[in-house]
Scaffold this active site. Structure first.
Site, PDB file in Angstrom:
ATOM      1  CG  MET A  21      -1.956   1.109   1.231  1.00  0.00           C
ATOM      2  SD  MET A  21      -3.076   1.019   2.709  1.00  0.00           S
ATOM      3  CE  MET A  21      -2.137   1.413   3.931  1.00  0.00           C
ATOM      4  CG  ASP A 133      -0.401  -6.917   8.560  1.00  0.00           C
ATOM      5  OD1 ASP A 133      -0.326  -7.873   8.500  1.00  0.00           O
ATOM      6  OD2 ASP A 133       0.014  -6.035   7.740  1.00  0.00           O
TER       7      ASP A 133
END
Length: 657
Positions: A21, A133
């Site tokens: 990202m 995460d």
């Protein structure tokens, strides 16, 4: 991007990392003369509003945390479609790089790093932030061996090592929990599962599950038990292996329930590597395979059943054994018949029922449905900003399983959004209110405006009040000051009044006294006002200053000296002044002085006598760029006009006598 300066402050020096990202750069902060890390959203995502919102939420989530084992957030900004977060620059390497470099870490290194990560997660969980995460790539190891967790709040990572669920990415596939894989309810124990996978990799140099695709790895998290770490690395400390296996239990309830328990066990392990941490051994073959609604059926591989052992050979019995066995069998049969036949017969006649799917239903509907099937509900509650209040978030027993009547289905019921306390907005700037509320998870309503003594733009009231507990996302309204109300009114007429009466009138209208000048006037008697500023009926407001000119009466007649008879020059000078009152008259003259602002000084001098005949002040803003003055004289005369000390024009007047 190298060499670019963001926010007139952060000069990009070099690229130091990146993910699906965003990209991460090392930058020089020219203001504080230090190095920082700048995370920049990839250009292909700058048109995706959802990703931009999630990128901003990452900075907000991390900015709300302050802990020595969490990377600090310094700044966030947007410039020319570049969205960036400025973070603490940690000189060192990632935990992933360290594992690749050493293959396996020592017991003391694993304990040290795991404890620091756990303390960071403990602080985050206390502040209601779930990382989602945790992986070695997101753990930075500084040169002093301090571990720092980064990338808080990420909900999307567009790489091959992630899985998308319902439009949003839920973590890195090799490290995320079974509940993340099946799109279930995620809580603090999901972070602990990921930490267990990280510990597994630190101890063995491998991740427990590998596959040809992210889907296959996700299915293994759900279906398969991992290879026991000691089978990969036989020299692993038994206590460390037990902690790892407890962290990566499929069932959330079987894992560590909080980070504090994990930290305590790590301390014990540090003192005694052979310590035992679990009262019951883990059964690595009894975890049931569950059908995952969000993973296609064809992706699920069949679980091979273990072949049953063949029965042993019959042995010959002697007569004595046969007799004893027969007697014992008869006694057992009699006991069963006497004490348990009725119970046993009912037991075997009981029919199993299928567990219904209760997720998404209200708890009241679920109770009725369970009752009709002869089942019970074991309810626990959990706050959720996504699931409406009293709606079931998750159930531990999967739908479709066959159970006996009376079985208790464990369900998690939403209590609605997490309550938050309303911050104080009173006396703060209205422009700051939306940001203050957004940081607390609240919404800013449309402000209302009222006149008040507080400065313009200051918040004077709010609803709900400061400290009130409200659901996350609640709208807070507030009232903003427009400053004191300004009341204007027409200026009263003061010309023609006596000075005393004029002063009283000024006070009655809450105006302020300015300069009072006395000048001669042939039209107004002594003591009477014959000029006012502001002018009659002009718009004024309270506390405006009023200047007056008061008459001293007519000018005194100057006596003319008789000419000396002996003077041979008997002719009257051409510029002599006729001061006889019979020859004097007045005339109003309009003076224009465009190009001036504010209060100007107006002086008019007679060219004939060289004396000042007018000396007044005029407010251009209030009374315009022209003024009406009265001049006195006889015949044709000329005057000089001075504005603010500089000559502007000559004025010619023909007095009518």
């Amino acid at each position: 991007m190298i060499g670019k300066i963001l926010g007139n402050r952060y000069e990009i020096v070099e690229k130091i990392g990146g993910g699906g990202m965003a990209l991460v750069y090392k930058a020089k902060c020219n203001l504080l003369n230090r190095y920082v890390a700048v995370k920049i959203l990839r250009s292909e995502f700058t048109s995706d509003k959802d990703i931009i919102d999630k990128f901003r939420r990452e900075s907000q989530a991390a900015a709300s945390l302050s802990h020595p084992n969490i990377v600090n957030i310094y700044d966030v900004g947007e410039e020319e479609d570049i969205y960036y977060i400025v973070m603490e620059y940690v000189k060192g390497q990632t935990l992933k790089q360290l594992i690749q470099e050493k293959d396996k870490l020592s017991l003391q290194e694993i304990i040290n790093f795991t404890k620091q990560i756990a303390m960071a997660l403990q602080h985050a969980h206390y502040n209601h932030v779930i990382h989602r995460d945790i992986k070695p790539h997101n753990i930075l190891i500084a040169e002093d061996n301090r571990a720092k967790v980064t990338d808080f709040g990420i909900a999307l990572a567009a790489t091959t090592s992630t899985i998308t669920n319902m439009g949003s990415v839920i973590g890195s596939v090799h490290y995320f929990s079974p509940e993340q894989a099946r799109g279930g309810y995620i809580d603090e124990k999901s972070d602990l599962y990921s930490l267990g996978i990280v510990m597994y990799e630190m101890a063995t140099g491998k991740v427990p599950f590998e596959g040809e695709s992210p889907i296959s790895v996700a299915l293994k998290h759900i279906q398969q038990e991992p290879v026991i770490p000691s089978e990969v690395y036989p020299e692993i400390a038994p206590g460390l292996e037990e902690i790892i296996l407890k962290l990566i239990e499929k069932d959330q309830a079987s894992r560590y329930q909080n980070t504090q328990s994990l930290i305590e066990d790590l301390e014990t392990l540090k003192e005694d590597a052979s310590a035992n941490y679990m009262s019951d051994p883990i059964n690595h073959e009894d975890s049931p395979t569950q059908i995952i609604p969000r993973i296609k059926e064809e992706d699920i591989q069949d679980v091979k059943k273990s072949p049953s052992k063949s029965p042993g050979k019959n042995k010959k019995k002697n007569n004595k054994v046969l007799i004893v066995s027969a007697v014992a069998a008869a006694l057992i049969a009699a006991l069963l018949f006497t004490f348990g036949l009725f119970y046993v017969s009912n037991l075997f006649k009981t029919e199993e029922v299928e567990v219904p799917n209760l997720v998404g239903k209200s708890i009241d509907v679920a109770r009725v449905e369970a009752n009709q099937l002869g089942l019970e509900l074991k309810e626990t509650s959990m706050a959720s900003s996504e699931v409406p209040i009293n709606e079931i978030i998750d159930q531990t027993t999967p739908s479709g399983r066959k159970v006996k009547p009376g079985f208790a289905i464990e369900v998690v019921v939403s209590t609605g959004p997490t309550p938050v306390k309303v911050p104080n907005l009173v006396y703060k700037e209205a422009t700051d209110a939306p940001f203050i509320l957004e940081n607390e998870g609240l919404q800013a309503g449309t402000p209302s405006y009222v006149f008040d003594e507080l400065p313009i733009g200051t918040i004077i009231e709010q609803d709900p009040k400061e400290g009130t507990s409200v659901p996350e996302g609640t709208t807070v309204t507030y009232t903003v000051s427009q400053g004191p109300r300004v009341v204007t009114f027409p200026m009263p007429k003061l010309v023609g009044l006596s000075l005393e009466v004029a002063k009283n009138r000024i006070q009655q209208y809450n105006l302020q006294e300015g300069s009072f000048v006395e000048e001669h006037s042939d039209e107004h008697p002594e003591g009477q006002v014959f000029f006012q500023n502001p002018a009659f009926e002009s718009e004024v407001q309270e506390n405006d200053v009023v200047d007056l000119i008061v008459s001293k009466g007519p000018k005194p007649i100057e006596e003319i000296e008789e000419p000396d008879p002996e003077d041979n020059n008997n002719d009257e000078p051409e510029d002599s002044v006729n001061t006889s009152t019979n020859n004097l008259s007045t005339q109003n003259v309009t003076i224009n002085f465009k190009g001036h602002t504010g209060v100007v000084d107006i002086v008019i001098k007679s060219i004939l006598s060289g004396k000042e005949v007018v000396n007044i002040k005029h407010d251009v803003a209030k009374d315009g760029s022209s003024a009406l003055v009265t001049l006195t004289g006889s015949g044709a005369q000329e005057f000089e006009l001075y504005v603010n000390g500089r000559k502007q024009d000559n004025i010619k007047v023909n007095f009518k006598n």
